[in-house]
Scaffold this motif. Structure first.
Motif, PDB file in Angstrom:
ATOM      1  N   LYS A  17       0.833  -1.210   0.000  1.00 51.81           N
ATOM      2  CA  LYS A  17       0.000   0.000   0.000  1.00 51.81           C
ATOM      3  C   LYS A  17       0.863   1.254   0.000  1.00 51.81           C
ATOM      4  O   LYS A  17       0.504   2.262  -0.632  1.00 51.81           O
ATOM      5  CB  LYS A  17      -0.944   0.024   1.200  1.00 51.81           C
ATOM      6  N   ASP A  18       2.000   1.243   0.711  1.00 57.45           N
ATOM      7  CA  ASP A  18       2.888   2.404   0.713  1.00 57.45           C
ATOM      8  C   ASP A  18       3.393   2.702  -0.692  1.00 57.45           C
ATOM      9  O   ASP A  18       3.487   3.863  -1.105  1.00 57.45           O
ATOM     10  CB  ASP A  18       4.087   2.160   1.643  1.00 57.45           C
ATOM     11  N   VAL A  19       3.715   1.645  -1.426  1.00 53.47           N
ATOM     12  CA  VAL A  19       4.173   1.813  -2.803  1.00 53.47           C
ATOM     13  C   VAL A  19       3.053   2.385  -3.666  1.00 53.47           C
ATOM     14  O   VAL A  19       3.268   3.286  -4.484  1.00 53.47           O
ATOM     15  CB  VAL A  19       4.683   0.471  -3.375  1.00 53.47           C
ATOM     16  N   ALA A  20       1.834   1.879  -3.468  1.00 51.21           N
ATOM     17  CA  ALA A  20       0.686   2.400  -4.220  1.00 51.21           C
ATOM     18  C   ALA A  20       0.467   3.875  -3.920  1.00 51.21           C
ATOM     19  O   ALA A  20       0.186   4.678  -4.828  1.00 51.21           O
ATOM     20  CB  ALA A  20      -0.560   1.594  -3.888  1.00 51.21           C
ATOM     21  N   ASP A  21       0.602   4.251  -2.653  1.00 54.36           N
ATOM     22  CA  ASP A  21       0.449   5.664  -2.272  1.00 54.36           C
ATOM     23  C   ASP A  21       1.527   6.524  -2.923  1.00 54.36           C
ATOM     24  O   ASP A  21       1.263   7.673  -3.320  1.00 54.36           O
ATOM     25  CB  ASP A  21       0.521   5.812  -0.753  1.00 54.36           C
ATOM     26  N   PHE A  22       2.729   5.979  -3.040  1.00 58.31           N
ATOM     27  CA  PHE A  22       3.818   6.710  -3.708  1.00 58.31           C
ATOM     28  C   PHE A  22       3.466   6.964  -5.169  1.00 58.31           C
ATOM     29  O   PHE A  22       3.649   8.074  -5.680  1.00 58.31           O
ATOM     30  CB  PHE A  22       5.122   5.918  -3.599  1.00 58.31           C
ATOM     31  N   TYR A  23       2.953   5.939  -5.856  1.00 60.68           N
ATOM     32  CA  TYR A  23       2.556   6.106  -7.250  1.00 60.68           C
ATOM     33  C   TYR A  23       1.433   7.135  -7.378  1.00 60.68           C
ATOM     34  O   TYR A  23       1.407   7.934  -8.320  1.00 60.68           O
ATOM     35  CB  TYR A  23       2.092   4.778  -7.840  1.00 60.68           C
ATOM     36  N   LYS A  24       0.506   7.087  -6.434  1.00 59.45           N
ATOM     37  CA  LYS A  24      -0.635   8.012  -6.470  1.00 59.45           C
ATOM     38  C   LYS A  24      -0.153   9.463  -6.366  1.00 59.45           C
ATOM     39  O   LYS A  24      -0.656  10.355  -7.057  1.00 59.45           O
ATOM     40  CB  LYS A  24      -1.577   7.702  -5.301  1.00 59.45           C
ATOM     41  N   LEU A  25       0.839   9.685  -5.517  1.00 62.62           N
ATOM     42  CA  LEU A  25       1.328  11.037  -5.275  1.00 62.62           C
ATOM     43  C   LEU A  25       2.306  11.514  -6.338  1.00 62.62           C
ATOM     44  O   LEU A  25       2.262  12.673  -6.760  1.00 62.62           O
ATOM     45  CB  LEU A  25       2.001  11.102  -3.898  1.00 62.62           C
ATOM     46  N   ASN A  26       3.162  10.618  -6.813  1.00 63.66           N
ATOM     47  CA  ASN A  26       4.276  11.030  -7.670  1.00 63.66           C
ATOM     48  C   ASN A  26       4.177  10.588  -9.119  1.00 63.66           C
ATOM     49  O   ASN A  26       4.959  11.040  -9.947  1.00 63.66           O
ATOM     50  CB  ASN A  26       5.591  10.479  -7.093  1.00 63.66           C
ATOM     51  N   GLY A  27       3.223   9.693  -9.418  1.00 60.99           N
ATOM     52  CA  GLY A  27       3.173   9.169 -10.771  1.00 60.99           C
ATOM     53  C   GLY A  27       4.003   7.901 -10.868  1.00 60.99           C
ATOM     54  O   GLY A  27       4.446   7.336  -9.869  1.00 60.99           O
ATOM     55  N   THR A  28       4.240   7.465 -12.085  1.00 64.17           N
ATOM     56  CA  THR A  28       4.914   6.193 -12.294  1.00 64.17           C
ATOM     57  C   THR A  28       5.950   6.301 -13.401  1.00 64.17           C
ATOM     58  O   THR A  28       5.872   7.179 -14.261  1.00 64.17           O
ATOM     59  CB  THR A  28       3.888   5.096 -12.630  1.00 64.17           C
ATOM     60  N   GLY A  29       6.925   5.397 -13.357  1.00 61.97           N
ATOM     61  CA  GLY A  29       7.953   5.370 -14.390  1.00 61.97           C
ATOM     62  C   GLY A  29       8.767   6.653 -14.434  1.00 61.97           C
ATOM     63  O   GLY A  29       9.037   7.277 -13.408  1.00 61.97           O
ATOM     64  N   ILE A  30       9.132   7.074 -15.629  1.00 61.45           N
ATOM     65  CA  ILE A  30       9.970   8.265 -15.773  1.00 61.45           C
ATOM     66  C   ILE A  30       9.246   9.531 -15.330  1.00 61.45           C
ATOM     67  O   ILE A  30       9.883  10.516 -14.951  1.00 61.45           O
ATOM     68  CB  ILE A  30      10.470   8.443 -17.227  1.00 61.45           C
ATOM     69  N   PHE A  31       7.905   9.502 -15.318  1.00 59.59           N
ATOM     70  CA  PHE A  31       7.163  10.695 -14.909  1.00 59.59           C
ATOM     71  C   PHE A  31       7.139  10.862 -13.391  1.00 59.59           C
ATOM     72  O   PHE A  31       6.750  11.919 -12.888  1.00 59.59           O
ATOM     73  CB  PHE A  31       5.748  10.656 -15.486  1.00 59.59           C
ATOM     74  N   ALA A  32       7.535   9.820 -12.670  1.00 61.40           N
ATOM     75  CA  ALA A  32       7.754   9.946 -11.233  1.00 61.40           C
ATOM     76  C   ALA A  32       9.196  10.335 -10.948  1.00 61.40           C
ATOM     77  O   ALA A  32       9.480  11.076 -10.014  1.00 61.40           O
ATOM     78  CB  ALA A  32       7.423   8.631 -10.526  1.00 61.40           C
ATOM     79  N   LYS A  33      10.100   9.855 -11.766  1.00 66.77           N
ATOM     80  CA  LYS A  33      11.532  10.061 -11.518  1.00 66.77           C
ATOM     81  C   LYS A  33      12.001  11.446 -11.922  1.00 66.77           C
ATOM     82  O   LYS A  33      12.899  12.020 -11.306  1.00 66.77           O
ATOM     83  CB  LYS A  33      12.338   8.998 -12.265  1.00 66.77           C
ATOM     84  N   TYR A  34      11.416  12.005 -12.976  1.00 64.34           N
ATOM     85  CA  TYR A  34      11.847  13.301 -13.494  1.00 64.34           C
ATOM     86  C   TYR A  34      10.656  14.258 -13.584  1.00 64.34           C
ATOM     87  O   TYR A  34       9.517  13.844 -13.763  1.00 64.34           O
ATOM     88  CB  TYR A  34      12.452  13.150 -14.895  1.00 64.34           C
ATOM     89  N   LYS A  35      10.966  15.546 -13.494  1.00 65.28           N
ATOM     90  CA  LYS A  35       9.920  16.548 -13.700  1.00 65.28           C
ATOM     91  C   LYS A  35      10.102  17.288 -15.025  1.00 65.28           C
ATOM     92  O   LYS A  35       9.179  17.934 -15.503  1.00 65.28           O
ATOM     93  CB  LYS A  35       9.894  17.548 -12.553  1.00 65.28           C
ATOM     94  N   GLY A  36      11.278  17.190 -15.598  1.00 66.42           N
ATOM     95  CA  GLY A  36      11.554  17.844 -16.870  1.00 66.42           C
ATOM     96  C   GLY A  36      12.115  16.858 -17.880  1.00 66.42           C
ATOM     97  O   GLY A  36      12.875  15.946 -17.526  1.00 66.42           O
ATOM     98  N   PHE A  37      11.728  17.036 -19.146  1.00 64.43           N
ATOM     99  CA  PHE A  37      12.152  16.128 -20.209  1.00 64.43           C
ATOM    100  C   PHE A  37      12.515  16.938 -21.449  1.00 64.43           C
ATOM    101  O   PHE A  37      12.058  18.067 -21.629  1.00 64.43           O
ATOM    102  CB  PHE A  37      11.032  15.145 -20.580  1.00 64.43           C
TER     103      PHE A  37
END
Length: 441
Positions: free
Chosen positions: A175-195
């Motif tokens: 569930k903690d991991v799911a909450d992280f995805y919910k807040l930050n997104g997934t894949g490269i869109f969680a890891k980076y804010k600029g592309f």
């Protein structure tokens, strides 16, 4: 026995389901190849050493972690899979139970993988090869990956790392991991804010920017009314209200690009991302849309220093983007562009002569900027405004200097160098801070 432990960890990797894509990760793939080789009782010491060091080299060259355990956690958090995609748009109790059970299993498997030490592998090699004598010293001298604790430098990640570190069973972190995805997104869109969109070997792809410009709105001095227009449009966009594409027009060095970068840093935690699209790759816009249109994040497609000469393909592509072609702009995307040219097109005298309906062609080209919903003009500052910007920058940096002396030096600087602009003001204050630091020595 150590052998059974190594075999169990290899089976753990083989049994990954939801997180199976991690097997393609360079570091984990090298780790998998090493385990596969040694559990098959291969006796070629040279090959063992090479595979061991291939894995070690990949790990220490990853630039994202210090320990293998931390690397595995990183991979979990930034993986793009059916669970992470579901978690970023659904509540945890809405995700299919079968998928959640598979994630529980995968996290336990990855915990086994992450906790395998270099010592375990060395013990296995010595245990399964008792006839080796001088080779024992060679094995013992192989490098370990039991480094110092992981230094967290990614905002919002500390808590979940602590949850993994405290948990006896990683399956309790689902569930903690799911909450992280919910807040930050997934894949490269969680890891980076600029592309930045780039094309290699004929194929386009998004490249994450590891260290984007950290400028914030508070760092920008002057142009408050101009900036407020852009901020309000961005907030409408983030809140799901109607919003416009924006053209930021003005003299060089007036802070057009800096404004867009500052807005990203200000609202990144609300799901804002930015994709810089080079002007020569404007025809690739439909490819970008296919990647981002179903994402929950909001995207600014940023076109910097926009102007057209003879590049009819890019001009036509932008016209189609702004007017809306078959691949229309989705609701999670706006276009912000900067330009030193109000009308974007370099109008030539030949344009007036070459066609029968020349006036229609000229008007069409000159009206391209009108297809942006909002145009914000950044004019070069007058002398008083320039001094005001300098004083604001000096105040923000906490520099102590006589006001009249500062004014005199700032005016000399703009006359000697690039004229009056926020960029020139910053360059002057950079120089001034260096001079004051030298004096303080």
């Amino acid at each position: 026995m150590v052998k059974n432990k190594i075999t169990d960890i290899k089976f753990a990797l083989d049994s990954l389901s939801v997180y199976r894509g991690l097997l393609k990760d360079n570091v984990i793939n090298k780790f998998n190849l090493l385990l596969e080789y040694i559990i098959n009782d291969n006796r070629d010491l040279s090959s063992i050493i090479n595979k061991y060091n291939d894995f070690y080299y990949s790990l220490v060259s990853s630039n994202s972690t210090n320990t293998f355990k931390s690397y595995v956690i990183n991979c979990i958090l930034f993986d793009d899979n059916v669970f992470s995609r579901s978690a970023e748009i659904k509540n945890f109790n809405e995700i299919d139970d079968c998928i959640k059970k598979a994630v529980d299993h995968d996290l336990l498997c990855l915990q086994k993988v992450a906790l395998l030490s270099a010592g375990d592998i060395k013990d296995h090699l010595e245990e399964t090869n008792p006839h080796w004598s001088f080779e024992t010293d060679i094995i013992a001298s192989l490098p370990t990956w039991d480094f110092k604790d992981y230094e967290i430098n990614y905002s919002g990640i500390y808590d979940i790392f602590e949850n993994f570190n405290r948990s006896e069973y990683w399956s309790l972190c689902t569930k903690d991991v799911a909450d992280f995805y919910k807040l930050n997104g997934t894949g490269i869109f969680a890891k980076y804010k600029g592309f930045i969109w780039e094309r290699q070997d004929g194929f386009g792809n998004l490249k994450g920017i590891a260290s984007p410009d950290p400028i914030r709105i508070a760092d920008l001095i002057g142009y408050n009314s101009e900036r407020e227009i852009i901020i309000k449009n961005t907030l409408n966009f983030l809140n799901g209200y109607p919003s416009n594409n924006i053209l930021l027009y003005g003299e060089r060095g007036t802070g057009k690009s800096s404004t867009v970068k500052a807005i990203l840093n200000e609202y990144y935690d609300r799901g804002l991302r930015i994709i810089e699209l080079p002007i020569m790759l404007l025809p690739d816009f439909p490819q970008i849309i296919k990647i981002i249109k179903d994402r929950p994040q909001k995207f600014i497609v940023f076109i910097d220093d926009l102007a057209f000469g003879d590049n009819e393909e890019s001009y036509t592509a932008l016209k189609a983007i702004l007017e809306g072609g078959l691949e229309s702009r989705p609701k999670n995307t706006v276009i912000y562009a900067t330009s030193n040219r109000r009308h974007l097109i370099k109008e030539r005298f030949s344009d007036r002569q070459d066609e029968v309906h020349a006036s229609d062609t000229i008007q069409e080209k000159l009206s391209l900027s009108d297809r942006f919903g909002i145009t914000v003009t950044y004019l070069s500052p007058d002398r008083n405004k320039y001094i005001e910007i300098v004083e604001g920058l000096v105040k923000n940096r906490g520099l102590i200097i006589d006001k009249e002396h500062l004014k005199k030096e700032a005016q000399l600087w703009e006359m000697r160098y690039n004229g009056r602009s926020p960029r020139t003001a910053k360059q002057f204050v950079d120089w001034l801070e260096g001079q004051l630091s030298e004096i303080d020595k």
